[in-house]
Write an enzyme that holds these catalytic residues in place. Sequence first.
Site, PDB file in Angstrom:
ATOM      1  N   HIS A   1       0.854  -1.185   0.000  1.00 42.63           N
ATOM      2  CA  HIS A   1       0.000   0.000   0.000  1.00 42.63           C
ATOM      3  C   HIS A   1       0.885   1.230   0.000  1.00 42.63           C
ATOM      4  O   HIS A   1       1.901   1.279   0.681  1.00 42.63           O
ATOM      5  CB  HIS A   1      -0.898   0.023   1.245  1.00 42.63           C
TER       6      HIS A   1
ATOM      7  N   ASP B   1     -14.817   3.296   6.857  1.00 42.83           N
ATOM      8  CA  ASP B   1     -13.693   4.133   6.427  1.00 42.83           C
ATOM      9  C   ASP B   1     -14.102   5.013   5.254  1.00 42.83           C
ATOM     10  O   ASP B   1     -13.744   6.185   5.187  1.00 42.83           O
ATOM     11  CB  ASP B   1     -12.489   3.270   6.043  1.00 42.83           C
TER      12      ASP B   1
ATOM     13  N   ARG C   1     -13.786  13.429   6.389  1.00 43.50           N
ATOM     14  CA  ARG C   1     -12.491  14.077   6.690  1.00 43.50           C
ATOM     15  C   ARG C   1     -12.067  15.002   5.563  1.00 43.50           C
ATOM     16  O   ARG C   1     -11.564  16.095   5.787  1.00 43.50           O
ATOM     17  CB  ARG C   1     -11.402  13.007   6.887  1.00 43.50           C
TER      18      ARG C   1
ATOM     19  N   SER D   1      -7.245   4.332   8.820  1.00 45.44           N
ATOM     20  CA  SER D   1      -7.946   4.213   7.536  1.00 45.44           C
ATOM     21  C   SER D   1      -7.247   3.176   6.643  1.00 45.44           C
ATOM     22  O   SER D   1      -7.883   2.243   6.121  1.00 45.44           O
ATOM     23  CB  SER D   1      -7.958   5.599   6.859  1.00 45.44           C
TER      24      SER D   1
ATOM     25  N   LYS E   1      -8.422  -1.124   5.831  1.00 46.37           N
ATOM     26  CA  LYS E   1      -8.653  -1.718   4.507  1.00 46.37           C
ATOM     27  C   LYS E   1      -7.709  -2.883   4.253  1.00 46.37           C
ATOM     28  O   LYS E   1      -8.072  -3.876   3.628  1.00 46.37           O
ATOM     29  CB  LYS E   1      -8.504  -0.649   3.422  1.00 46.37           C
TER      30      LYS E   1
HETATM   31  N1  URA Z   1      -5.120   6.728   2.081  1.00 46.35           N
HETATM   32  C1  URA Z   1      -6.118   6.142   2.758  1.00 46.35           C
HETATM   33  O1  URA Z   1      -6.576   5.076   2.383  1.00 46.35           O
HETATM   34  N2  URA Z   1      -6.596   6.744   3.861  1.00 46.35           N
HETATM   35  C2  URA Z   1      -6.114   7.919   4.304  1.00 46.35           C
HETATM   36  O2  URA Z   1      -6.589   8.402   5.307  1.00 46.35           O
HETATM   37  C3  URA Z   1      -5.072   8.525   3.586  1.00 46.35           C
HETATM   38  C4  URA Z   1      -4.583   7.903   2.480  1.00 46.35           C
END
Ligand code: URA
Length: 416
Positions: free
Chosen positions: A82, A161, A168, A183, A187
Amino acid sequence: MNIIEIIEKKKNSKELTKQEIDFFITEYTNGNITDYQAAALIMAIYLNGMTDKEITDLTLAMANSGDILDLSSINGIIVDKHSTGGVGDKVSIILLPLVSSLGVKVAKMSGRGLGFTGGTVDKLESIPGYKTNLTEEEFINNVNEIGISMISQTVNLAPADKKIYALRDSISCVDSIPLISSSIMSKKIASGADKIVLEVTYGRGAFMKNIEDATKLAKQMVRIGELANKETEYVLTEMNQPLGYAIGNSLEIIEAVQFLKGKKMPEDLKNVILEIGSHMIKLAGISDDLEKNKEAMLDNIANGKAYQKFLQMVQKQGGDITYLEDTDKFEKAKFIQEIKSDKDGKVKEIQADIIAKFVCELGAGRTKKEDNIDMSVGVILNKKVGDTVKKGDLLATVYSNSILLKDINQLLGIVY
Ligand code: URA
């Protein structure tokens, strides 16, 4: 328990319990807490922070707000990667077929772009026919059959999220370490990987503006990974100028193809790919020697195995590989404008955030979720930071479907 007491507690910098965090996540996802109450709590978290325990509880509550993908029927260790985001970031498109060609099992769900950030899924969809919405069964079968599949996130992956992220974004609370780390890791946990390599970016094209904050964010995510029983490693990447030369959906696919064919490998992009990939190969249990892993990756580019794996994946997901064999087939934007230098100099900066906003305005990105994106528009840089420039040199080529302004040099953010 009620939301006003929870906001009050966080407003006064007190630690929230697991029950309070679970209550907030469940009730907000179900629509029983209003956006303005959630916004107040998020702002209190933004200003007062969270303890490690609160961050882990928040991550797990968000991960459990939807489906947890079960990848146990895939043979082998699934290693996910990621990135916290970049401009011109085609890393996954090159890296994942490359490590797959070396035996790493890749079951990757990626996101779409929002705001000035580009999304891997949008870029892959610029290949005519490529399907990103496979069923879970097709996704798992593909990984078992050919070792790799890259698709979009399923609708029900960490829905809490999705809702909180959009909130946000609308109240200027994205750049918070507790909120970003929970966040991302929610995931990652929901998407079922065994192990994770994180690329944490810093600089003007990233959420974290300096290396110190990027390190804090990386370490926070590693701690969450450990608590969730997922071995997690990180690499830090500077993100001041775009990665590679191309910014824009099909333009980035073309750059990725050239890279995988070993024809053109921009140095910055190559370094990031080798760094992340060497850790993925290590976590997959193939070899602990990071330098050897990098060599193996370069070998598989030179001998064509990485490119063949990419073709195999694209074909398996319905994509027309004749576009990859001959990238001139990609539809061209109507207006192609060369930007030339009007003086001598040396490139000091290529401001990733400025150029990304310009490319987004050309139509390559979305400002709202519902927006359609234009696959053919974007910019190809001809210079990188540190390059010398002579009067009359090509700085960049702009691909647009609308008439361009005359003076676009400053919109490109190239400073020299
Ligand atoms: N990427 C994400 O998935 N969440 C965030 O809060 C920032 C970047």
